[in-house]
Design a protein around this motif. Structure first.
Motif, PDB file in Angstrom:
ATOM      1  N   ILE A 147       0.817  -1.211   0.000  1.00 34.73           N
ATOM      2  CA  ILE A 147       0.000   0.000   0.000  1.00 34.73           C
ATOM      3  C   ILE A 147       0.855   1.267   0.000  1.00 34.73           C
ATOM      4  O   ILE A 147       0.443   2.314  -0.514  1.00 34.73           O
ATOM      5  CB  ILE A 147      -0.970  -0.021   1.217  1.00 34.73           C
ATOM      6  CG1 ILE A 147      -2.125   0.954   1.000  1.00 34.73           C
ATOM      7  CG2 ILE A 147      -0.233   0.268   2.523  1.00 34.73           C
ATOM      8  CD1 ILE A 147      -3.251   0.750   1.981  1.00 34.73           C
ATOM      9  N   GLN A 150       2.071   3.257  -3.396  1.00 37.21           N
ATOM     10  CA  GLN A 150       1.200   4.166  -4.139  1.00 37.21           C
ATOM     11  C   GLN A 150       1.838   5.550  -4.219  1.00 37.21           C
ATOM     12  O   GLN A 150       2.452   6.014  -3.261  1.00 37.21           O
ATOM     13  CB  GLN A 150      -0.173   4.267  -3.468  1.00 37.21           C
ATOM     14  CG  GLN A 150      -0.942   2.959  -3.412  1.00 37.21           C
ATOM     15  CD  GLN A 150      -2.217   3.080  -2.589  1.00 37.21           C
ATOM     16  OE1 GLN A 150      -2.600   4.174  -2.144  1.00 37.21           O
ATOM     17  NE2 GLN A 150      -2.885   1.959  -2.360  1.00 37.21           N
ATOM     18  N   ASP A 151       1.685   6.201  -5.372  1.00 36.20           N
ATOM     19  CA  ASP A 151       2.315   7.511  -5.579  1.00 36.20           C
ATOM     20  C   ASP A 151       1.915   8.526  -4.517  1.00 36.20           C
ATOM     21  O   ASP A 151       2.719   9.374  -4.117  1.00 36.20           O
ATOM     22  CB  ASP A 151       1.975   8.052  -6.968  1.00 36.20           C
ATOM     23  CG  ASP A 151       2.711   7.300  -8.069  1.00 36.20           C
ATOM     24  OD1 ASP A 151       3.718   6.646  -7.769  1.00 36.20           O
ATOM     25  OD2 ASP A 151       2.264   7.360  -9.234  1.00 36.20           O
ATOM     26  N   SER A 152       0.671   8.441  -4.046  1.00 37.68           N
ATOM     27  CA  SER A 152       0.192   9.399  -3.050  1.00 37.68           C
ATOM     28  C   SER A 152       0.971   9.282  -1.743  1.00 37.68           C
ATOM     29  O   SER A 152       1.089  10.255  -0.989  1.00 37.68           O
ATOM     30  CB  SER A 152      -1.303   9.181  -2.778  1.00 37.68           C
ATOM     31  OG  SER A 152      -1.539   7.842  -2.333  1.00 37.68           O
ATOM     32  N   LYS A 154       4.191   7.553  -1.704  1.00 35.81           N
ATOM     33  CA  LYS A 154       5.618   7.421  -2.031  1.00 35.81           C
ATOM     34  C   LYS A 154       6.388   8.719  -1.848  1.00 35.81           C
ATOM     35  O   LYS A 154       7.431   8.751  -1.184  1.00 35.81           O
ATOM     36  CB  LYS A 154       5.767   6.935  -3.474  1.00 35.81           C
ATOM     37  CG  LYS A 154       7.205   6.637  -3.869  1.00 35.81           C
ATOM     38  CD  LYS A 154       7.382   6.555  -5.385  1.00 35.81           C
ATOM     39  CE  LYS A 154       6.552   5.496  -6.032  1.00 35.81           C
ATOM     40  NZ  LYS A 154       6.837   5.372  -7.475  1.00 35.81           N
ATOM     41  N   SER A 202       7.442  -0.494  -9.272  1.00 31.13           N
ATOM     42  CA  SER A 202       7.151   0.940  -9.205  1.00 31.13           C
ATOM     43  C   SER A 202       8.413   1.726  -9.557  1.00 31.13           C
ATOM     44  O   SER A 202       9.532   1.266  -9.332  1.00 31.13           O
ATOM     45  CB  SER A 202       6.694   1.305  -7.788  1.00 31.13           C
ATOM     46  OG  SER A 202       6.376   2.664  -7.679  1.00 31.13           O
TER      47      SER A 202
END
Length: 238
Positions: A147, A150-152, A154, A202
């Motif tokens: 979880i 996620q870019d939000s 990271k 990622s």
């Protein structure tokens, strides 16, 4: 009376038992084998723990999750215990967070603990150094959750890595055990997170590449060794 540290060791083992029971409860639920017999056994174990003055907070939390009675205030209280709880409580709380992240990853009852933990990670620079180091060490047990790739999350996590690394004196006075432990724990945290990004395929942001380069050239050989096998391909960067 604590003869030869036996009382302290006994309490530590009971704490571990409580954590183990909480993990078993969660796994039983995920495997659809959470029966009435398990619930009754869990209740008996809680009584045993309480009789020995051991917190059952993690088990209580899992009970709330399963019953659909978990509130935002419960998660905020959990986060506050990471900051102000005792060292023993810190390990127990992080175990609870680990289980909660599994529930969130499985989209159970709209649980949202990851964003709260990321917010706490971003505030580490404001926490007293010794406490921050202890939290960083415990975070190594949860930072690898998918979880967090996620870019939000990271960018915030990596920015926190940068801020915490900037707080450390990399010229490294080897007599400063606190500094050495902080750098070592931070490097482990970064490595686990880096590996989770690779595993999830990622992208690796340039800011994380810069952090890894600094860690791989530090004077502390134990930290350098963590990164000897890493060769970051430019095509993997953002």
């Amino acid at each position: 009376m604590d003869i030869f540290g036996n009382a302290k060791e006994g309490k530590r083992r009971f704490l571990k038992l409580g954590d183990f029971v909480a993990m078993l409860i969660a796994q039983a639920y995920f495997s659809n084998v959470y029966t009435e017999d398990i619930r009754i056994t869990m209740s008996k174990i809680k009584v045993l723990l309480k009789e020995n003055d051991i917190s059952t907070s993690t088990i209580d939390l899992i009970e709330k999750v399963i019953a659909g009675n978990l509130f935002e205030s419960d998660i905020k209280y959990l986060m506050s215990k990471i900051i102000v709880g005792s060292r023993d409580e810190l390990g127990q709380v992080m175990n609870a967070v680990d289980i909660m992240l599994m529930f969130e990853h499985n989209s159970f009852n709209n649980i949202n603990v990851a964003s709260h933990l990321v917010e706490l990670i971003s505030s580490l620079k404001y926490i007293e150094t010794q406490r921050s180091s202890s939290i960083i060490y415990q975070l190594t047990h949860v930072i690898g959750h998918p979880i967090f790739t996620q870019d939000s999350h990271k960018n915030i996590i990596i920015e926190s890595f940068r801020e915490n690394l900037d707080e450390l004196d990399l010229s490294l006075n080897e007599s400063d055990r606190g500094l050495i432990e902080s750098l070592y724990s931070l490097s482990i945290l970064v490595r686990i997170y880096y590996d989770s990004l690779i595993w999830s395929e990622s992208s690796i942001p340039e800011k994380l590449v810069s952090i890894i380069k600094e860690l791989s050239h530090t004077k502390l050989k134990e930290v350098r060794y963590m990164w000897e096998d890493i060769q970051i391909d430019a095509k993997n960067k953002n």
